[in-house]
Design an enzyme around this catalytic site. Sequence first.
Site, PDB file in Angstrom:
ATOM      1  N   GLU A   1     -62.900  37.653  -2.526  1.00  0.00           N
ATOM      2  CA  GLU A   1     -62.474  38.996  -2.143  1.00  0.00           C
ATOM      3  C   GLU A   1     -61.819  39.699  -3.330  1.00  0.00           C
ATOM      4  O   GLU A   1     -61.191  39.075  -4.178  1.00  0.00           O
ATOM      5  CB  GLU A   1     -61.480  38.883  -0.996  1.00  0.00           C
ATOM      6  CG  GLU A   1     -60.930  40.205  -0.480  1.00  0.00           C
ATOM      7  CD  GLU A   1     -59.760  40.023   0.468  1.00  0.00           C
ATOM      8  OE1 GLU A   1     -59.531  40.931   1.299  1.00  0.00           O
ATOM      9  OE2 GLU A   1     -59.066  38.994   0.384  1.00  0.00           O
TER      10      GLU A   1
ATOM     11  N   LYS B   1     -64.973  43.349   7.396  1.00  0.00           N
ATOM     12  CA  LYS B   1     -63.784  42.725   7.966  1.00  0.00           C
ATOM     13  C   LYS B   1     -63.289  43.530   9.155  1.00  0.00           C
ATOM     14  O   LYS B   1     -63.099  44.743   9.070  1.00  0.00           O
ATOM     15  CB  LYS B   1     -62.689  42.620   6.901  1.00  0.00           C
ATOM     16  CG  LYS B   1     -61.440  41.896   7.373  1.00  0.00           C
ATOM     17  CD  LYS B   1     -60.393  41.817   6.257  1.00  0.00           C
ATOM     18  CE  LYS B   1     -59.160  41.041   6.717  1.00  0.00           C
ATOM     19  NZ  LYS B   1     -58.130  40.982   5.655  1.00  0.00           N
TER      20      LYS B   1
ATOM     21  N   CYS C   1     -60.285  36.848   4.102  1.00  0.00           N
ATOM     22  CA  CYS C   1     -58.835  36.696   3.972  1.00  0.00           C
ATOM     23  C   CYS C   1     -58.235  36.089   5.237  1.00  0.00           C
ATOM     24  O   CYS C   1     -58.670  35.043   5.699  1.00  0.00           O
ATOM     25  CB  CYS C   1     -58.205  38.041   3.621  1.00  0.00           C
ATOM     26  SG  CYS C   1     -56.487  37.924   3.076  1.00  0.00           S
TER      27      CYS C   1
END
Length: 537
Positions: free
Chosen positions: A292, A359, A412
């Site tokens: 990321e 996400k 994440c």
Amino acid sequence: MTWLAESAILSHGWRRFLLLLVAGAIAALSMPPLFALPALFVGLPIWVWCLDGAERHRGPRAFFSPAFLIGFAFGLGYFTVAIHWIGAAFIQEGGWFIALMPFAILGLAAVLALFWAIASALAHLFWSGGALRIVTLATFLSAAEFARGHLFSGFPFDLVGYALTANDEMLQLASVVGIYGLTFIAALLAMTPALIWPPDERGLVRRLTPFFLSVAAIAAQVAYGNYRLSTTELTERTDMRVRLVQPMIIDHADWTVADPAEIMDRLISLSETKLTPGDPGLAGITHLVWPESVFPFFLTQYPDALARIARMLSPQTLLLTGAPREPIGPDGLPEKGNPGYNSILAINTDGEVVMSYDKSHLVPFGEYLPFPEFFGLFGIRQFVPGTNGWAPGDGRRLMTPPGTPPFLALVCYEAIFPGDIGDPTRAEFILNITNDAWFDGSIGPAQHAHHARVRAVETGLPLIRAANTGATMAVDPLGRVTARLAEQEVAVIDVAPSEKLQETLFVRFGHWPFFSALGLGLLLALWSSWRERRRRA
């Protein structure tokens, strides 16, 4: 210990608050990466003893009785220590953010402590003088932990159950009951010392029995884990050879100074690394993974990046990379009012994005700003630079790029949500990309990585994790780390994930064993409370 128990029971006011603050802080030492499990057995009994001595109120004041403040004080100490690492992000930002750091840590700890305050107040409504009172508190505490992980977008960092995941053997029980089930078990076992002290009419053996049973339960957990590890056979996949890149790109902190050409040079140079003299480089790799935040820019605004990626990739290699994705409308222009997505992109050898995942579980204040008009008055913004935060994706986490087994894509901290990472029955592995550079120098990255490991055990899926600054690692379906790069190390590792396991009991039944334990605990709480009232009548 008798002195401590009696002091806790008789304490009140600021002395009780301070005692609980310290007890909660001690209990937090049981969290990863420290795993000081005895600390939980020291801290939680003090909560029980303080409730033993708490004043009772009638009517509407009964809920907001001293028991509420008891749970709040314990939770404040616990969360201040457990999540103190969020302060590292303020240090990274520098300037006046550093002055905000203690307020942010204490503010978040206080918000999370409210869940424990409610649990404490509810438990005290059903309080009794017998051994079942620890079942009552463990039940409401576990329910509060589940609520903390789901309400208001959820924040299930450092659930109490992580204290029982210190090694590979202990991890295995997560495949049966999940981390919430372990939370109930950990809370109940760690409260048993409260039944030993202070001495009462029961004999010593009777008072010690619950504690020894808790020690036996932990021994049984380790034995089960050892059995599962020794009897489960794993098979390495032959259709995947994955290269994980840990580049330590820090330009994510300021989009205005990022040099796209320099970033691409670094990523390509690392990706083409030959680990041994006979290493064919990317020619022997089926999947290349970048973490990321390696692109502090939209690829649509720097098309040469895709061309360079195409020239780098060998014919059989697919790139899976974290990247901001700019939504393009039917007119070929960026969509107005949409700040973009924090995404995983699958890019083939033609430099074409063949699939993406956006996400969906965003970090409050990190990737979006709640109530932006209000906080904007004080100059407060989200930490993600270069945009007005991110827009949430649609939540469809299963990715199936061409020539790739289906996998669950997690960006994440999406990896910290137990039972909410997608459908593991349709996936062959978990891919987690992350950038924990905000928390470098703290325990945050190690804690985050351990949470991700537990998801592998719960689902029976291997985990591939690429982190910008660490920890990049490969984890088998039993939670064992098979390859890892140290934090702050600029390097690559090549891994071949294992085949997935058959459905774990947690995948098959989900949180239902945990809900059943809560239901049984509530019934025992009601019964013990009724019996206590009848005895006093």
